[in-house]
Each structure stands twice: as structure tokens, then as C-alpha cells.
Write a protein that holds these residues in place. Structure first.
Motif, short mmCIF file in Angstrom:
data_model
loop_
_atom_site.label_atom_id
_atom_site.label_comp_id
_atom_site.label_asym_id
_atom_site.label_seq_id
_atom_site.Cartn_x
_atom_site.Cartn_y
_atom_site.Cartn_z
N ASP A 142 0.13 -8.68 -5.39
CA ASP A 142 -0.08 -7.33 -4.87
C ASP A 142 -1.41 -6.77 -5.35
OD1 ASP A 142 0.69 -4.88 -3.53
OD2 ASP A 142 0.97 -4.05 -5.55
N ARG A 144 -2.32 -3.57 -4.09
CA ARG A 144 -2.14 -2.14 -3.77
C ARG A 144 -2.76 -1.78 -2.41
NH1 ARG A 144 -3.87 1.24 -9.00
NH2 ARG A 144 -5.82 0.11 -8.64
N GLY A 146 -1.48 -1.84 0.51
CA GLY A 146 -1.20 -2.78 1.58
C GLY A 146 -2.00 -4.06 1.50
N GLU A 202 4.47 -12.61 -5.49
CA GLU A 202 5.00 -11.25 -5.39
C GLU A 202 5.42 -10.98 -3.95
OE1 GLU A 202 2.18 -8.57 -7.18
OE2 GLU A 202 2.26 -9.59 -9.10
N THR A 203 6.55 -11.54 -3.60
CA THR A 203 7.02 -11.49 -2.21
C THR A 203 7.87 -10.28 -1.89
OG1 THR A 203 8.93 -12.85 -2.78
CG2 THR A 203 6.95 -14.00 -2.03
N ALA A 204 8.31 -9.54 -2.89
CA ALA A 204 9.21 -8.41 -2.64
C ALA A 204 8.56 -7.38 -1.73
CB ALA A 204 9.63 -7.77 -3.96
N GLN A 205 7.27 -7.12 -1.95
CA GLN A 205 6.57 -6.11 -1.17
C GLN A 205 5.98 -6.67 0.12
OE1 GLN A 205 4.31 -4.78 -4.90
NE2 GLN A 205 4.26 -2.94 -3.64
N HIS A 206 5.59 -7.92 0.09
CA HIS A 206 4.79 -8.45 1.20
C HIS A 206 5.42 -9.64 1.91
CE1 HIS A 206 1.53 -5.88 -0.20
NE2 HIS A 206 1.68 -6.38 -1.40
N SER A 208 8.65 -9.69 3.33
CA SER A 208 9.85 -9.34 4.09
C SER A 208 9.76 -9.87 5.52
CB SER A 208 10.01 -7.82 4.14
OG SER A 208 8.97 -7.23 4.90
N SER A 211 7.39 -7.74 7.61
CA SER A 211 5.95 -7.94 7.45
C SER A 211 5.50 -9.27 8.04
CB SER A 211 5.57 -7.88 5.97
OG SER A 211 6.14 -8.95 5.25
#
Length: 276
Positions: A142, A144, A146, A202-206, A208, A211
Motif C-alpha cells: 500500500d 496510500r 489508492g 497487502e491484498t486486504a485493501q487492493h 478484493s 478492485s
């Protein structure tokens, strides 16, 4: 009678502090002699040297046995990456050994792939339309707003290090997914669609399904939440140091962009030069 030890230095020390995990490993001939991975990004500067000492002691390694030091140069945390690079350069100079800068994304890709292959039930299948080509590995950190630090690698298994297809960089995740979709279409047209796309890190945010929606009909996916481990920096470092080392004095972190403080300072400086 003095016993002069003339045996070649075969062991290597690896450091990486580019993420929230502090990774240290001692390797020899592709084997992990000892590894310590500790969480706590804000304390990397405090814990790095004691953890190095612990890893060397636990593996029975002295400075005289080391053939080189590998260090993760990022991209990743600005402050964190500087800590490991500074420590590696200082130790390499003091111990008179070569140093190799390793892409932290390359290490993340290899480690994430290894974890995904070892625990297929632990990864999230998004779709099942894979091809017969080598797997693609997309490491994600990540950045930040996006954005992600990312790259693209290919691999036919975990035994060999993934091969780079796209350089490290900071990219908007939405744009990156579109670029990957275009690459997948080209690969499919050439009969080289990858067997699986591994999104690791860090797949939790990006990572899904939402996405990755533009890729749903184009390939087979797995998403693997993964924290960087020192061993992969070590194994990549062994290979690189056997081929040649980096210049000790010119080795610097790969920031990929200006830090926020540096960007603000530049904008301020540029503003002060404008005619009144």
C-alpha cells in the motif's frame, strides 16, 4: 603454530526493513541457517542491530564467515528502507564484504508465491479461467491514496526466483489493473495466458474482487495476504552476490517517488522562485 583459515566465505546476511516486518536471515548455499521476522515498523531502528547479533549467534556465524550482505532497498517505507540500507553499508564496510541491493517487491513476490503454493486453501480464488503459461506474480504494498508499490513477475514454480516482467513502481491500483488486463489479452492472443495470477502482499485493501473486476473474465486468480520474510531477500542476494556486487558508496534506497516532506519542500521552493 598459527591456524590461518583460508576457506571461502560461504554465508550471507540478509536485511530488510522496507515494510512493517523487520526481516533478518543468514543463508548458505541456498539454505536458511537462521531467520528472524519481527513486527513493529516504528521500532526497526531500535531492534535491527540486536536482531542481527541474535541471528549471527544462533547460526554460529562470525563476520569472518560472511561472503556478503544483501539488503532490501524498497520500494516501501521511506524511513524503514533507509535503516536497513544504512546498516548494510556500514557493516559491509566494517567487515570488508560486498553488498547487494535487492528489490523488496521481488522478495515479496517470491515469498508470496511460495506461501500461496504451499497453502492453496488459504488463498482466495476469484475465477478459474487460467491458461498454460507461467504464473504471474503481482506483489502489492500500500502506498496510500489508492496507490500501490507493485511490479510484475513470472514463475513456473517456487524453486527458482520469479523473473521480472515489469519494473518496480508506484501506480494507481485502478490503472494498474487496466494495464494487467491489456497484458492478459495480449498473452491470450499469443497462446501464453498465465496459469494463475497471484496477487500477494497487502491484498486486504487492493486485492478484493471489486478492485480486480476488469480481470474477472481474463484469468485465474489467487490473492495471498503475506508479510515479507528475510529469507527471500537472502536467497535473491546469494544469487546476485555470486554474479557481482553493488558499489558500496552509491547504493541507495529505491524510493520510486519523493517523500511527502520532500515534495512539499520542492513545491515551496518552486513557489518562492515565481515572479512577484
Amino acid at each position: 603454530m598459527t591456524n590461518h583459515n583460508k576457506e571461502p566465505r560461504k554465508r550471507f546476511l540478509a536485511l530488510d526493513t522496507s515494510t512493517a516486518t523487520l526481516g533478518v536471515a543468514v543463508t548458505e548455499d541456498g539454505n536458511i541457517l537462521h531467520e528472524i521476522n519481527a513486527s513493529g515498523e516504528r521500532n526497526h531502528s531500535v531492534h535491527l542491530l540486536p536482531i542481527i547479533e541474535e541471528a549471527l549467534r544462533a547460526s554460529g556465524t562470525t563476520a569472518a564467515m560472511l561472503g556478503g550482505i544483501s539488503v532490501g532497498v524498497g520500494p516501501g517505507s521511506y524511513t524503514g528502507t533507509r535503516i536497513a540500507v544504512t546498516a548494510a553499508k556500514t557493516l559491509a564496510w566494517a567487515w570488508k564484504v560486498p553488498v547487494a541491493g535487492i528489490s523488496s517487491l521481488h522478495a515479496l513476490a517470491w515469498g508470496g508465491l511460495s506461501m500461496g503454493l504451499a497453502n492453496p486453501e488459504g488463498s482466495l480464488p476469484v475465477t478459474e479461467t487460467g491458461g498454460d503459461g507461467p504464473d504471474w506474480i503481482i506483489p502489492l504494498m500500500d502506498a496510500r491514496r489508492g496507490q500501490v508499490y507493485t511490479a510484475l513477475f513470472a514463475a513456473a514454480g517456487e524453486e527458482q526466483a520469479p523473473v521480472r516482467l515489469v519494473s518496480d513502481g508506484i501506480r494507481l491500483m485502478t490503472d494498474w489493473v487496466q494495464q494487467l488486463a491489456e497484458r492478459l489479452e495480449q498473452a491470450s492472443a499469443q497462446g501464453a495466458r498465465p496459469r494463475v495470477l497471484w496477487f500477494v502482499g497487502e491484498t486486504a485493501q487492493h486485492g478484493s474482487a471489486e478492485s480486480l473486476r476488469p480481470l474477472l473474465e481474463l484469468g485465474s486468480f489467487r490473492t495471498v495476504p503475506y508479510e515479507l520474510e528475510g529469507r527471500w531477500t537472502g536467497l535473491l542476494g546469494e544469487k546476485q552476490l555470486q554474479a557481482g556486487s553493488d558499489d558500496l558508496h552509491s547504493l541507495i534506497p529505491n524510493y520510486t517517488q519523493l517523500s511527502e516532506a520532500e515534495a512539499n519542500l520542492r513545491r515551496s521552493s518552486e513557489g518562492s522562485l515565481k515572479p512577484q
